[in-house]
Design a protein around this motif. Structure first.
Motif, PDB file in Angstrom:
ATOM      1  N   THR A  63      44.124  68.610  16.401  1.00  0.00           N
ATOM      2  CA  THR A  63      43.865  67.721  15.267  1.00  0.00           C
ATOM      3  C   THR A  63      44.603  66.399  15.430  1.00  0.00           C
ATOM      4  OG1 THR A  63      43.563  69.603  13.795  1.00  0.00           O
ATOM      5  CG2 THR A  63      44.073  67.499  12.771  1.00  0.00           C
ATOM      6  N   GLN A  64      45.830  66.478  15.873  1.00  0.00           N
ATOM      7  CA  GLN A  64      46.614  65.265  16.078  1.00  0.00           C
ATOM      8  C   GLN A  64      45.998  64.406  17.174  1.00  0.00           C
ATOM      9  OE1 GLN A  64      50.463  66.921  16.901  1.00  0.00           O
ATOM     10  NE2 GLN A  64      50.891  67.361  14.745  1.00  0.00           N
ATOM     11  N   TYR A  65      45.510  65.065  18.202  1.00  0.00           N
ATOM     12  CA  TYR A  65      44.819  64.336  19.255  1.00  0.00           C
ATOM     13  C   TYR A  65      43.614  63.588  18.675  1.00  0.00           C
ATOM     14  CZ  TYR A  65      41.701  63.393  23.116  1.00  0.00           C
ATOM     15  OH  TYR A  65      40.846  62.765  23.977  1.00  0.00           O
ATOM     16  N   SER A  66      42.853  64.276  17.856  1.00  0.00           N
ATOM     17  CA  SER A  66      41.675  63.645  17.250  1.00  0.00           C
ATOM     18  C   SER A  66      42.069  62.415  16.445  1.00  0.00           C
ATOM     19  CB  SER A  66      40.960  64.631  16.321  1.00  0.00           C
ATOM     20  OG  SER A  66      40.324  65.633  17.071  1.00  0.00           O
ATOM     21  N   ILE A  67      43.131  62.545  15.684  1.00  0.00           N
ATOM     22  CA  ILE A  67      43.581  61.409  14.874  1.00  0.00           C
ATOM     23  C   ILE A  67      43.971  60.246  15.782  1.00  0.00           C
ATOM     24  CG2 ILE A  67      45.316  60.597  13.239  1.00  0.00           C
ATOM     25  CD1 ILE A  67      45.468  63.453  12.129  1.00  0.00           C
ATOM     26  N   LEU A  68      44.766  60.541  16.791  1.00  0.00           N
ATOM     27  CA  LEU A  68      45.189  59.490  17.730  1.00  0.00           C
ATOM     28  C   LEU A  68      43.983  58.765  18.317  1.00  0.00           C
ATOM     29  CD1 LEU A  68      48.118  60.708  20.019  1.00  0.00           C
ATOM     30  CD2 LEU A  68      48.159  59.025  18.160  1.00  0.00           C
ATOM     31  N   MET A  69      42.964  59.550  18.680  1.00  0.00           N
ATOM     32  CA  MET A  69      41.791  58.959  19.327  1.00  0.00           C
ATOM     33  C   MET A  69      40.950  58.121  18.379  1.00  0.00           C
ATOM     34  SD  MET A  69      42.155  59.627  22.404  1.00  0.00           S
ATOM     35  CE  MET A  69      40.589  59.078  23.082  1.00  0.00           C
ATOM     36  N   LEU A 113      39.790  56.001   7.600  1.00  0.00           N
ATOM     37  CA  LEU A 113      40.071  56.870   8.738  1.00  0.00           C
ATOM     38  C   LEU A 113      39.612  58.302   8.453  1.00  0.00           C
ATOM     39  CD1 LEU A 113      41.361  57.035  11.534  1.00  0.00           C
ATOM     40  CD2 LEU A 113      43.578  57.400  10.428  1.00  0.00           C
ATOM     41  N   ALA A 114      39.868  58.750   7.251  1.00  0.00           N
ATOM     42  CA  ALA A 114      39.464  60.108   6.862  1.00  0.00           C
ATOM     43  C   ALA A 114      37.945  60.242   6.942  1.00  0.00           C
ATOM     44  CB  ALA A 114      39.955  60.428   5.457  1.00  0.00           C
ATOM     45  N   ASP A 115      37.229  59.212   6.499  1.00  0.00           N
ATOM     46  CA  ASP A 115      35.775  59.256   6.561  1.00  0.00           C
ATOM     47  C   ASP A 115      35.294  59.356   8.000  1.00  0.00           C
ATOM     48  OD1 ASP A 115      35.538  59.140   3.864  1.00  0.00           O
ATOM     49  OD2 ASP A 115      35.101  56.995   3.761  1.00  0.00           O
ATOM     50  N   ARG A 116      35.917  58.569   8.863  1.00  0.00           N
ATOM     51  CA  ARG A 116      35.478  58.586  10.254  1.00  0.00           C
ATOM     52  C   ARG A 116      35.775  59.929  10.917  1.00  0.00           C
ATOM     53  NH1 ARG A 116      35.953  55.003  14.303  1.00  0.00           N
ATOM     54  NH2 ARG A 116      38.225  54.967  14.165  1.00  0.00           N
ATOM     55  N   LEU A 117      36.881  60.521  10.533  1.00  0.00           N
ATOM     56  CA  LEU A 117      37.233  61.823  11.098  1.00  0.00           C
ATOM     57  C   LEU A 117      36.500  62.953  10.373  1.00  0.00           C
ATOM     58  CD1 LEU A 117      41.049  61.191  11.466  1.00  0.00           C
ATOM     59  CD2 LEU A 117      39.632  62.029  13.324  1.00  0.00           C
ATOM     60  N   GLU A 118      35.860  62.609   9.289  1.00  0.00           N
ATOM     61  CA  GLU A 118      35.221  63.611   8.436  1.00  0.00           C
ATOM     62  C   GLU A 118      36.209  64.690   8.038  1.00  0.00           C
ATOM     63  OE1 GLU A 118      31.085  64.725   9.383  1.00  0.00           O
ATOM     64  OE2 GLU A 118      31.378  63.557  11.212  1.00  0.00           O
ATOM     65  N   MET A 119      37.410  64.256   7.702  1.00  0.00           N
ATOM     66  CA  MET A 119      38.359  65.246   7.207  1.00  0.00           C
ATOM     67  C   MET A 119      38.864  64.832   5.837  1.00  0.00           C
ATOM     68  SD  MET A 119      42.045  64.939   9.192  1.00  0.00           S
ATOM     69  CE  MET A 119      41.557  66.018  10.488  1.00  0.00           C
TER      70      MET A 119
END
Lengths: 152, 152
Positions: free
Chosen positions: A42-48, A60-66
């Motif tokens: 998950t942290q990797y996904s956020i970093l990316m 950012l949350a929208d883009r990550l869909e989280m």
DNA sequence: GGCCTTTATGTGCATATGCACCTTATAGCA
DNA sequence: TGCTATAAGGTGCATATGCACATAAAGGCC
């Protein structure tokens, strides 16, 4: 009359349960590669999804869909490590996040490890199967849109 | 010289991230049905794997393919609600779990709600797509076996 | 400008997840 | 019969997840 041997229950196939199972295993697979960097998937996904351009939390949350609140807490370890920095913009409500230089370096190292994991995963699953699976997942995501708040 | 508009990063497709995303949405979908019973999808899965025959923790964890320690804590709310009971067998190390009568009743009610959710999900995804997805997930699970402890 | 609504975010709570480490029984064997 | 290895579980820690509720700032209107 004899005692029935109680068979262990085998529930009907549940797509959700299967997904959770597969996600657990797959996450473990990726994280076995990311462990040396002390990074969760998950942290990797956020970093990316972060860059040098500041992004608001909700964006950012929208883009990550989280979930927004999950992200708030998920950013914490990254801030602590100094990979991400938080700023305030003109709108005093917003928190803007962006990668630091260290974060950029970390992102590169992480991506290298991730790429190994991704390749290894595709090898284990078989390339064509992995491709097909990815397509199905993508398609499922587009078909299963989250329910809108429906302001009644 | 003008300022470059920093594009937001779009990471390479990560199967793990996609799976996590889809699992989040799917779980939310099922739980919107289970909410009236105050039951999480994971708890539903546990209930469905329990019966009147006592099962040891590790045995149950293996069948659910979930971590033993996760299950220990996952059983707690079910024990608190009185749906599951814990016993000790001949082997004093083991904890044996089984459904209570109330648990059996709960399992039936939960299964009815789950069935609605499963049908609704299949309707949203499209029947044939849902079937295909399920097959892929199952196949992926069988190809991606968890790494054995590798006793060195 | 003051009031009300909307927007952006945080916090509390209750699980879910899994690794590292600890304790207690049981099993094997000399 | 002890001693040791192994098996079954639990606990501490750090995140992941998302709902309900709370707060603060911005926007609109009269």
């Amino acid at each position: 009359m004899h005692i029935k041997a109680e068979p262990l229950p085998t529930p009907l196939p549940c797509t959700g349960a299967r997904l959770r199972r597969l996600t657990r295993r797959t996450t473990a697979f990726y994280e076995s590669y990311l462990r040396e960097l002390d990074l969760r998937l998950t942290q990797y996904s956020i970093l990316m999804h972060l860059g040098s351009a500041p992004q608001a939390l909700t964006e950012l949350a929208d883009r990550l869909e989280m979930d927004r609140t999950t992200l708030t807490r998920g950013l914490r370890p990254l801030l602590r490590q100094g990979w991400v920095e938080e700023r305030r913009g003109a709108d005093a409500r917003m928190r803007l996040y962006q990668l630091t230089d260290g974060g950029l370096a970390m992102r590169e190292r992480a991506q290298a490890r991730w790429a190994e994991a991704q390749l290894a995963l595709e090898a284990v699953l078989g390339r064509s199967f992995a491709d097909a699976l990815n397509q199905r997942l993508e398609e499922a995501l587009s078909r299963l849109k989250p329910a809108l708040p429906e302001d009644n």
